[in-house]
Design a protein around this motif. Structure first.
Motif, short mmCIF file in Angstrom:
data_model
loop_
_atom_site.label_atom_id
_atom_site.label_comp_id
_atom_site.label_asym_id
_atom_site.label_seq_id
_atom_site.Cartn_x
_atom_site.Cartn_y
_atom_site.Cartn_z
N PRO A 26 0.83 -1.21 0.00
CA PRO A 26 0.00 0.00 0.00
C PRO A 26 0.87 1.26 0.00
O PRO A 26 1.84 1.34 0.74
CB PRO A 26 -0.79 -0.12 1.31
N MET A 27 0.52 2.20 -0.86
CA MET A 27 1.26 3.47 -0.90
C MET A 27 0.29 4.63 -1.17
O MET A 27 -0.27 4.75 -2.27
CB MET A 27 2.35 3.42 -1.99
N CYS A 28 0.13 5.48 -0.15
CA CYS A 28 -0.80 6.62 -0.25
C CYS A 28 -0.48 7.48 -1.46
O CYS A 28 0.70 7.76 -1.73
CB CYS A 28 -0.67 7.50 0.98
N MET A 60 -3.54 2.82 2.11
CA MET A 60 -4.27 3.07 3.36
C MET A 60 -5.60 3.77 3.09
O MET A 60 -5.65 4.88 2.59
CB MET A 60 -3.38 3.95 4.24
N GLN A 102 -6.07 -2.01 1.92
CA GLN A 102 -5.58 -1.77 3.27
C GLN A 102 -6.53 -0.85 4.02
O GLN A 102 -6.78 0.27 3.60
CB GLN A 102 -4.18 -1.15 3.26
N HIS A 172 -4.30 -2.41 8.68
CA HIS A 172 -3.05 -1.65 8.87
C HIS A 172 -2.79 -1.49 10.37
O HIS A 172 -3.36 -0.63 11.03
CB HIS A 172 -3.19 -0.28 8.21
N ARG A 222 -0.80 -6.06 8.57
CA ARG A 222 0.52 -5.40 8.53
C ARG A 222 0.82 -4.85 9.92
O ARG A 222 -0.05 -4.25 10.56
CB ARG A 222 0.50 -4.27 7.50
N VAL A 294 9.26 -6.48 3.08
CA VAL A 294 9.25 -5.23 2.32
C VAL A 294 10.47 -4.40 2.72
O VAL A 294 10.98 -4.53 3.83
CB VAL A 294 7.94 -4.46 2.59
N MET A 296 13.16 -1.87 0.16
CA MET A 296 14.29 -1.77 -0.77
C MET A 296 14.68 -3.12 -1.34
O MET A 296 15.83 -3.56 -1.25
CB MET A 296 15.47 -1.07 -0.08
N GLY A 318 7.76 -1.54 -3.31
CA GLY A 318 7.03 -0.27 -3.22
C GLY A 318 7.53 0.75 -4.23
O GLY A 318 7.01 0.87 -5.35
N LYS A 319 8.57 1.49 -3.83
CA LYS A 319 9.05 2.56 -4.70
C LYS A 319 9.48 2.02 -6.06
O LYS A 319 9.36 2.71 -7.07
CB LYS A 319 10.18 3.32 -3.99
C1 LIG Z 1 4.58 7.25 -1.32
C2 LIG Z 1 4.46 6.16 -0.25
C3 LIG Z 1 3.25 5.97 0.39
C4 LIG Z 1 3.11 4.95 1.34
N1 LIG Z 1 1.89 4.71 1.90
C5 LIG Z 1 1.71 3.62 2.68
C6 LIG Z 1 0.41 3.22 3.06
O1 LIG Z 1 -0.61 3.79 2.64
N2 LIG Z 1 0.31 2.15 3.89
C7 LIG Z 1 1.41 1.45 4.33
O2 LIG Z 1 1.27 0.48 5.09
N3 LIG Z 1 2.66 1.79 3.93
C8 LIG Z 1 2.81 2.83 3.09
N4 LIG Z 1 4.06 3.11 2.60
C9 LIG Z 1 5.18 2.19 2.89
C10 LIG Z 1 5.31 1.15 1.76
O3 LIG Z 1 4.19 0.29 1.72
C11 LIG Z 1 6.58 0.30 1.92
O4 LIG Z 1 6.50 -0.42 3.11
C12 LIG Z 1 7.85 1.16 1.91
O5 LIG Z 1 7.82 2.07 0.83
C13 LIG Z 1 9.12 0.32 1.84
O6 LIG Z 1 9.14 -0.43 0.65
P1 LIG Z 1 10.05 0.03 -0.64
O7 LIG Z 1 11.46 0.24 -0.12
O8 LIG Z 1 9.94 -1.10 -1.59
O9 LIG Z 1 9.47 1.31 -1.16
C14 LIG Z 1 4.23 4.13 1.68
C15 LIG Z 1 5.45 4.37 1.04
C16 LIG Z 1 5.57 5.35 0.06
C17 LIG Z 1 6.88 5.52 -0.66
#
Ligand SMILES: Cc1cc2nc3c(=O)[nH]c(=O)nc-3n(C[C@H](O)[C@H](O)[C@H](O)COP(=O)(O)O)c2cc1C
Length: 345
Positions: A26-28, A60, A102, A172, A222, A294, A296, A318-319
């Motif tokens: 999940p990524m807002c 989220m 989520q 969450h 989570r 999760v 990097m 994620g990213k």
């Molecule tokens: C822009 C952005 C928004 C995020 N929003 C949420 C979210 O809504 N819920 C959540 O549990 N984690 C959120 N995260 C965390 C990611 O789900 C993930 O755990 C985190 O980016 C690490 O993974 P990565 O290194 O592959 O990016 C967010 C991360 C980013 C970059």
């Protein structure tokens, strides 16, 4: 050149069958109005389905307006929101994708809300930026009745998500939001049963969500297996959270960390590739549930290696998936992944 052997293998839990082990966490997106999904969300999620992700977990999505981390965040407290989510779910299914939602409440981390609530009147431990549009506020402690109402809201949002056709639900409980606030000895100073038993709120939310989910639909939970801030709990306590939430009905554990405030260098992993896999490994030792790791992991060889070690069953990218919606296709299109990635079409 190394071969990708694990990422492209199928995975099943209950009625959820995934074509590969790649999860979009999940990524807002911060682009909703009145909590409603819109065309941005449609394109954003459906393009990752086109891009071959095994399981998309929608950002989220909050059970009440004052649970959003910004006024531009998603909600699922009414049927109009449900119907807009259904449009996205149907389109992801048409692309042979699977999609979870989520469900959350931000508690003291709600920005721009008029009535900020938490388990206790403890300010989120972060530095307010005077120039920011919204500031963290001192939350009001929830009464016992309000806690029960909130659990009911989690249940109603879950029910709507099931009606919208989602394949799984994620609760969450991580990153310093309301369920985490209840879990954390730093933010939960209550003396009633929700303070004496800090995991009770999370347990009750999980049970409420399960009560409106089909028996064969998996519930993902989570949680932060370790806090990264000053005086944060460590992974032993994270293991207790995992066991309790598993007993409450979680089917999959999405193991993350931190979110509790300013990072304490003595209590934070170095942010290197795969920096949270050690948390998944620790939880694996105390739980038989499937685990998502999760952090990097967008180097495909590293993600594949993590699966090969058995530390996790699924990897969340994620990213990496923000940078490249077709990360999965580019990674899996060939058994050999050239650098830079071969363009698949
Ligand atoms: C822009 C952005 C928004 C995020 N929003 C949420 C979210 O809504 N819920 C959540 O549990 N984690 C959120 N995260 C965390 C990611 O789900 C993930 O755990 C985190 O980016 C690490 O993974 P990565 O290194 O592959 O990016 C967010 C991360 C980013 C970059």
């Amino acid at each position: 050149m190394a071969k990708i052997s694990y990422l492209n293998t199928p995975f099943s839990i209950k009625s959820l069958s995934l074509k590969n082990r790649i999860v979009m966490p999940p990524m807002c997106q911060y682009v909703a109005t009145d909590g409603m999904p819109n065309d941005w969300h449609f394109v954003h999620y459906v393009s990752r389905a086109v891009g071959g992700v095994g399981l998309i977990i929608v950002e989220m999505t909050n059970v009440a307006p004052n649970g959003r981390i910004s006024p531009n965040c998603l909600g699922l407290w009414n049927d109009d929101q449900r119907d807009q989510f259904k449009r996205i779910v149907d389109a992801v299914h048409a692309q042979n994708g699977k999609i979870a939602l989520q469900i959350a409440h931000a508690g003291s981390k709600a920005l721009g809300a008029s009535d900020v609530v938490s388990c206790s009147p403890v300010m989120f431990d972060d530095t307010n930026d005077a120039n920011a549009q919204w500031q963290y506020q001192m939350p009001r402690a929830l009464s016992k009745d309000e806690i029960l109402e909130l659990i009911e809201k989690f249940k109603q949002s879950t029910k709507r998500a099931v009606e919208a056709g989602f394949d799984a639900i994620e609760i969450h409980g991580a990153h310093g939001y309301l369920i985490h606030q209840f879990c954390s000895p730093k933010s939960n100073l209550r003396t009633d049963e929700y303070g004496q038993d800090k995991l009770l709120f999370g347990e009750q939310v999980i049970k409420a969500a399960k009560s409106v989910m089909p028996a064969d639909m998996p519930l993902i939970v989570r949680f932060s297996a370790q806090e990264y801030g000053k005086n944060g709990y460590d992974v032993d306590y994270g293991c207790k959270i995992a066991k309790r939430f598993a007993d409450a009905g979680a089917d999959v554990l999405d193991v993350s960390g931190g979110g509790d405030g300013k990072l304490d260098p003595l209590h934070t992993p170095k942010f290197h590739a795969g920096y949270q896999v050690y948390l998944a490994r620790a939880i694996r030792k105390v739980s038989n549930l499937p685990i998502i790791t999760v952090g990097m992991l967008e180097d495909p060889y590293l993600a594949d290696y993590v699966l090969s070690t058995g530390d996790a069953d699924l990897v969340a990218i994620g990213k990496g998936l923000l940078h490249d919606p077709y990360w999965a296709l580019h990674t899996l299109n060939s058994p050999f992944v050239p650098q830079p990635y071969k363009v698949a079409f």
